[in-house]
Design an enzyme around this catalytic site. Structure first.
Site, PDB file in Angstrom:
ATOM      1  CB  THR A  71     -34.453  85.934  10.942  1.00 26.73           C
ATOM      2  OG1 THR A  71     -35.267  86.940  10.340  1.00 26.73           O
ATOM      3  CG2 THR A  71     -34.819  84.573  10.387  1.00 26.73           C
ATOM      4  CG  ASN A 155     -44.572  92.189  10.928  1.00 23.35           C
ATOM      5  OD1 ASN A 155     -45.079  91.442  11.760  1.00 23.35           O
ATOM      6  ND2 ASN A 155     -44.411  91.839   9.666  1.00 23.35           N
ATOM      7  CD  GLN A 183     -41.673  96.163  12.971  1.00 23.55           C
ATOM      8  OE1 GLN A 183     -41.549  97.373  13.175  1.00 23.55           O
ATOM      9  NE2 GLN A 183     -41.190  95.585  11.883  1.00 23.55           N
ATOM     10  CG  HIS A 216     -32.732  96.039   9.954  1.00 23.50           C
ATOM     11  ND1 HIS A 216     -33.753  96.216   9.048  1.00 23.50           N
ATOM     12  CD2 HIS A 216     -32.783  94.734  10.318  1.00 23.50           C
ATOM     13  CE1 HIS A 216     -34.384  95.061   8.868  1.00 23.50           C
ATOM     14  NE2 HIS A 216     -33.820  94.142   9.634  1.00 23.50           N
ATOM     15  CB  CYS A 347     -39.420  89.112   3.211  1.00 20.62           C
ATOM     16  SG  CYS A 347     -39.941  89.424   4.880  1.00 20.62           S
TER      17      CYS A 347
HETATM   18  N1  PLP Z   1     -39.980  89.928  13.416  1.00 19.88           N
HETATM   19  C1  PLP Z   1     -40.642  91.020  13.025  1.00 19.88           C
HETATM   20  C2  PLP Z   1     -41.901  91.404  13.760  1.00 19.88           C
HETATM   21  C3  PLP Z   1     -40.182  91.777  11.943  1.00 19.88           C
HETATM   22  O1  PLP Z   1     -40.863  92.870  11.570  1.00 19.88           O
HETATM   23  C4  PLP Z   1     -38.996  91.365  11.283  1.00 19.88           C
HETATM   24  C5  PLP Z   1     -38.510  92.109  10.096  1.00 19.88           C
HETATM   25  O2  PLP Z   1     -39.292  92.507   9.232  1.00 19.88           O
HETATM   26  C6  PLP Z   1     -38.316  90.230  11.738  1.00 19.88           C
HETATM   27  C7  PLP Z   1     -38.842  89.535  12.819  1.00 19.88           C
HETATM   28  C8  PLP Z   1     -37.033  89.779  11.107  1.00 19.88           C
HETATM   29  O3  PLP Z   1     -35.997  90.666  11.438  1.00 19.88           O
HETATM   30  P1  PLP Z   1     -34.546  90.596  10.796  1.00 19.88           P
HETATM   31  O4  PLP Z   1     -34.637  91.315   9.494  1.00 19.88           O
HETATM   32  O5  PLP Z   1     -33.657  91.319  11.751  1.00 19.88           O
HETATM   33  O6  PLP Z   1     -34.160  89.179  10.666  1.00 19.88           O
END
Ligand code: PLP
Length: 407
Positions: A71, A155, A183, A216, A347
């Site tokens: 993010t 995702n 992803q 992660h 989320c």
């Molecule tokens: N972009 C994608 C495609 C994701 O799947 C995610 C997490 O679900 C994110 C961004 C955000 O990642 P982070 O949890 O490291 O901020």
């Protein structure tokens, strides 16, 4: 033991990542900016991790800026590029993106559009939730946007986007290309043209200028990610200070970063054997086929059962629409039976809104409400999948009985 089929939300840290984090906590907990020997040892561990992350995406260590996750990496990339473009022009710089992005991109770009920082436009999708490559290439060469942001793989559905064509069009148009590769990285190898000589040896490589990733999602631990950039990129940083060559200030999250480095090495070793991922794809297909056979009316989002030209998907993901159910109720029934999955992006679980990604793909609202994502990992076993199938079928029947939804 619960059966964990929610790996696109997060993955279990691998043993190597846990060991690296423990060593950092016990032995290398010092500030990597300190000049004393202990500080320099912590710095050394960070630089080792930088090399490992760079190697995972075919880049050089100096291209990697550590962040707290994807993010923040996405925010730094898109805001940072737009701020530089804005300073050079009287009008809002053009930003091309899609309605399929994770909310880290979607919410950010909507906000930037609303406040006038960018002129945000969306690329056209085809009926599988894939960007129409031809139209995208045309739009990029006509509009010459300041930045194009398109995810590498989705995702929710696992659908892989035609980013090679998009990256090439961006290079030709002089636009910067950002991809949210959260992803993809760690699941499939990255052949990337960073605009230096290495790409000349691989004509299939994807031209990319900014790439976001998160530890992660590939068995690292939470709290570390990276933005990887090509030499063409000029960015205005968000946090001011000296760390990360002035691009991202704040004392580095040393243990999460060291763990990300070892997780990157482990992922790279695992990816050397294409059979290993083919085996997990077989498990995913087995899960999918069994559910389609055993749940009347179930369908896969992102796949047309009659069309063999269906786009490529990640080997680990399936997104299934179950008729007559509300996904939240189904997830609770699954959880009671020890099967962990998600609806839409993790989320947004707990909210009753259907996934905006599924809606953008043109999926009927009632079906989007009843869609669940199952995501496997390199650790998922055949035994787990075989145990999960009857439990999922039973949970769907139960929800259809106690809380049916009628279209
Ligand atoms: N972009 C994608 C495609 C994701 O799947 C995610 C997490 O679900 C994110 C961004 C955000 O990642 P982070 O949890 O490291 O901020």
């Amino acid at each position: 033991m619960p059966i964990y089929l929610d790996n696109n939300a997060t993955t279990k840290p691998c043993d190597e990542a846990i060991a690296a984090a423990e060593t950092m906590m016990h032995e290398n907990w010092h500030n990597p900016s300190s000049v004393h020997r202990a500080g320099q040892e912590a710095r050394y561990q960070i630089e080792l991790a930088r090399k490992s992350v760079a190697s995972l995406v075919g880049a050089r260590a100096r291209q990697v800026t550590f962040t707290s996750g994807a993010t923040e990496s996405i925010d730094l990339a898109i805001r940072g590029v737009l701020a530089v473009a804005q300073a050079r022009s009287d009008t809002s710089p053009l930003l091309l993106t899609t309605a399929l992005e994770h909310e880290a991109v979607r919410d950010l770009t909507e906000e930037l559009g609303r406040e006038g920082t960018a002129d945000r436009r969306l690329l056209t999708l085809d009926r599988y939730g894939r960007i129409d490559a031809q139209e995208a290439v045309q739009a990029i060469s006509n509009l010459r946007p300041a930045i194009v942001s398109v995810q590498w793989a989705n995702n929710e559905t696992g659908v892989i986007q035609p980013i090679r064509e998009i990256g090439r069009a961006c290079r030709e148009a002089g636009s910067l290309f950002h991809t949210d590769a959260t992803q993809w990285v760690g699941k499939l190898p990255c052949a990337i043209d960073w605009g230096d000589h290495a790409a000349e040896t691989n004509p299939d490589s994807v031209p990319i200028d900014l790439l976001s990733l998160s530890a992660h999602k590939f068995h690292g631990i939470k709290g570390a990610g990276a933005l990887v950039t090509s030499r063409r990129v000029k960015l205005k940083p968000r946090l001011l200070g000296a760390q990360e060559l002035g691009r991202r200030a704040g004392t580095e999250a040393t243990l999460a970063i060291a763990a990300m480095g070892t997780a990157a090495d482990a992922a790279q070793r695992w990816m050397q054997d294409p059979d290993a991922r083919a085996q997990i794809a077989i498990l995913r297909d087995r899960l999918e086929q069994s559910l389609l056979e055993q749940v009347p009316g179930a369908s896969i989002n992102g796949v047309d059962p009659k069309d063999h030209s269906t786009p490529a998907r990640l080997w680990n993901t399936t997104n299934i629409a179950f008729p007559g159910v509300e996904a939240e109720a189904l997830l609770l029934q699954l959880s009671e039976r020890g099967v962990y999955a998600s609806a839409g992006a993790a989320c947004s679980s707990g909210s009753l809104d259907p996934s905006p990604v599924l809606l953008a793909m043109g999926i009927d609202e009632t079906l989007a409400h009843g869609s669940v994502r199952f995501s496997l990992s390199r650790h998922t076993t055949r035994q787990e999948v075989d145990q999960a199938i009857p439990l999922i079928v039973e949970a769907v029947k139960r929800v259809q009985q106690i809380a049916p939804i009628h279209p």
